[in-house]
Design a protein around this motif. Sequence first.
Motif, PDB file in Angstrom:
ATOM      1  N   TYR A  90       0.919  -1.207   0.067  1.00  0.00           N
ATOM      2  CA  TYR A  90       0.062   0.097  -0.009  1.00  0.00           C
ATOM      3  C   TYR A  90       0.991   1.249  -0.001  1.00  0.00           C
ATOM      4  O   TYR A  90       1.802   1.294   0.893  1.00  0.00           O
ATOM      5  CB  TYR A  90      -0.982   0.174   1.205  1.00  0.00           C
ATOM      6  CG  TYR A  90      -1.592  -1.268   1.402  1.00  0.00           C
ATOM      7  CD1 TYR A  90      -2.931  -1.525   0.956  1.00  0.00           C
ATOM      8  CD2 TYR A  90      -0.958  -2.196   2.076  1.00  0.00           C
ATOM      9  CE1 TYR A  90      -3.755  -2.784   1.194  1.00  0.00           C
ATOM     10  CE2 TYR A  90      -1.688  -3.682   2.356  1.00  0.00           C
ATOM     11  CZ  TYR A  90      -2.989  -3.607   1.982  1.00  0.00           C
ATOM     12  OH  TYR A  90      -3.514  -5.022   1.966  1.00  0.00           O
ATOM     13  N   ARG A  91       0.469   2.385  -0.782  1.00  0.00           N
ATOM     14  CA  ARG A  91       1.076   3.361  -0.839  1.00  0.00           C
ATOM     15  C   ARG A  91       0.459   4.620  -0.066  1.00  0.00           C
ATOM     16  O   ARG A  91      -0.699   4.875  -0.363  1.00  0.00           O
ATOM     17  CB  ARG A  91       1.421   3.840  -2.243  1.00  0.00           C
ATOM     18  CG  ARG A  91       2.069   5.291  -2.249  1.00  0.00           C
ATOM     19  CD  ARG A  91       2.291   5.618  -3.694  1.00  0.00           C
ATOM     20  NE  ARG A  91       2.745   6.999  -4.036  1.00  0.00           N
ATOM     21  CZ  ARG A  91       3.644   7.582  -4.897  1.00  0.00           C
ATOM     22  NH1 ARG A  91       4.306   6.844  -5.824  1.00  0.00           N
ATOM     23  NH2 ARG A  91       3.979   8.802  -4.940  1.00  0.00           N
ATOM     24  N   PHE A  92       0.971   5.269   0.807  1.00  0.00           N
ATOM     25  CA  PHE A  92       0.537   6.341   1.544  1.00  0.00           C
ATOM     26  C   PHE A  92       1.015   7.889   1.105  1.00  0.00           C
ATOM     27  O   PHE A  92       2.358   7.846   1.010  1.00  0.00           O
ATOM     28  CB  PHE A  92       0.830   6.524   3.070  1.00  0.00           C
ATOM     29  CG  PHE A  92      -0.144   5.523   3.840  1.00  0.00           C
ATOM     30  CD1 PHE A  92      -1.143   5.654   4.674  1.00  0.00           C
ATOM     31  CD2 PHE A  92       0.330   3.934   3.696  1.00  0.00           C
ATOM     32  CE1 PHE A  92      -1.890   4.903   5.181  1.00  0.00           C
ATOM     33  CE2 PHE A  92      -0.571   3.127   4.438  1.00  0.00           C
ATOM     34  CZ  PHE A  92      -1.865   3.628   5.097  1.00  0.00           C
ATOM     35  N   ASP A  93       0.459   8.452   0.609  1.00  0.00           N
ATOM     36  CA  ASP A  93       1.084   9.752   0.122  1.00  0.00           C
ATOM     37  C   ASP A  93       0.471  11.071   1.352  1.00  0.00           C
ATOM     38  O   ASP A  93      -0.737  11.054   1.535  1.00  0.00           O
ATOM     39  CB  ASP A  93       0.449  10.428  -1.303  1.00  0.00           C
ATOM     40  CG  ASP A  93       1.241   9.641  -2.374  1.00  0.00           C
ATOM     41  OD1 ASP A  93       2.294   9.396  -2.295  1.00  0.00           O
ATOM     42  OD2 ASP A  93       0.361   8.925  -2.978  1.00  0.00           O
ATOM     43  N   PHE A  94       1.406  11.736   1.946  1.00  0.00           N
ATOM     44  CA  PHE A  94       1.274  12.562   2.890  1.00  0.00           C
ATOM     45  C   PHE A  94       1.514  14.053   2.160  1.00  0.00           C
ATOM     46  O   PHE A  94       2.788  14.114   1.562  1.00  0.00           O
ATOM     47  CB  PHE A  94       1.858  12.250   4.063  1.00  0.00           C
ATOM     48  CG  PHE A  94       1.769  11.109   4.694  1.00  0.00           C
ATOM     49  CD1 PHE A  94       0.775  10.831   5.828  1.00  0.00           C
ATOM     50  CD2 PHE A  94       2.744  10.093   4.233  1.00  0.00           C
ATOM     51  CE1 PHE A  94       0.710   9.598   6.102  1.00  0.00           C
ATOM     52  CE2 PHE A  94       2.426   8.873   5.033  1.00  0.00           C
ATOM     53  CZ  PHE A  94       1.500   8.570   5.748  1.00  0.00           C
ATOM     54  N   THR A  95       0.653  14.946   2.125  1.00  0.00           N
ATOM     55  CA  THR A  95       1.024  16.300   1.464  1.00  0.00           C
ATOM     56  C   THR A  95       0.737  17.563   2.606  1.00  0.00           C
ATOM     57  O   THR A  95      -0.209  17.312   3.480  1.00  0.00           O
ATOM     58  CB  THR A  95       0.044  16.795   0.546  1.00  0.00           C
ATOM     59  OG1 THR A  95      -1.246  16.390   0.798  1.00  0.00           O
ATOM     60  CG2 THR A  95       0.415  15.852  -0.686  1.00  0.00           C
TER      61      THR A  95
END
Length: 401
Positions: A215-220
Amino acid sequence: MSAERFAALWESLSPVGKAGDDGGYVRHSWTDTDLVCREWFVEEALDRDLEVEIDRNGNLWAWWGEPEQGGAVVTGSHLDSVPHGGGYDGPLGVVSGLLAIDRLRERGVKPAKPVAVVVFTEEEGSRFGVPCLGSRLMTGAFDPAKALRLRDREGFHLAEAIGRAGLDPERLGPDPERLARIGAFVELHIEQGRALDHLDAPVGVASAIWPHGRYRFDFTGEGNHAGTTRMSDRHDPMLTLAATVLATDEVARMHGAHATVGRVDVAPNATNAIASRASAWLDARAADGETLQKLVDAIRQRAERRARLDGTQVAMATESLTGEVAFTGDVSRLAALELHAPVLPTGAGHDAGVLAGHVDTAMLFVRNPTGISHAPQESASHADCAAGVEKLTDLLGRLCQ
């Protein structure tokens, strides 16, 4: 099979891809190093008068007998590695497959069915991010159009990589005719744990593979100056990422599962700058699908909760997901009964797990005294590897006659 004889073939491959002083390997698919490994396999197969072919997805096959006959007995594994991984994960199954054919011939076996050794490509997913890509494409488990758009960390598409190696990207995809030729598949692999060492057994038989996903988590957040931005004014995605990593460990222990964040990517990745974006990849595994889903949901919820506190945003995407694979077919039962070896589950994914939904499949494990895998300390004695070849030969001999 003597330990010395195993060592002779093993050591003809083992120097390829060794990187740095740690003894680890870098054998990423479709790189120059990987192509050297593939050339080694072709030469060894031809030396044994096996017919070599490459399929539409880049998997290599070495045939003893006519594949069109059907009902083939296939063994093999992969040659690619994780970054600075161990030397046995994958190559052990390929080397053992070639030696098993030698032993079958020495025993005077006349196969009633064709026998093959296969090398699946991009099993680790270390270059393009999707594990078991070669077997997934062959079985139709992964969309070829999506595969062609996959990029490595340098920005190269899979289509470019295989095109440079002489393959036609347009032919990538399901290969039902080839799949229908296979009557049984047996993968021999280094054990990724220490169960066999505790049992004082050189070889084991797999009972099941845990369900697992990536799973990929993208935090902005908001990029800013590290020296002038007050702590109370920050929207730092690195804080959200760090909290998510800690939550991953805590939640996995609560569920009796395995979860790891082993890769991150940060922008602008500067010492004196607050990050504007951070990405993290989660590897999650559990004994059953329900527990796996609860685990991932709990990690996502913890990440979202922390993002609200940090004034950041988080998005999660599933990059790959594999359900539980139970080796319960005739081949696995035969292995358990005939080889007199311990039966044990594994939390690691394999090409055998992909094929199990289409072909009668079994897995054998060779003892790993350190219990370490995906790292340079992964090991096996030549004597245990030779014992693995003998067990594999026994099973293949029964299946092909």
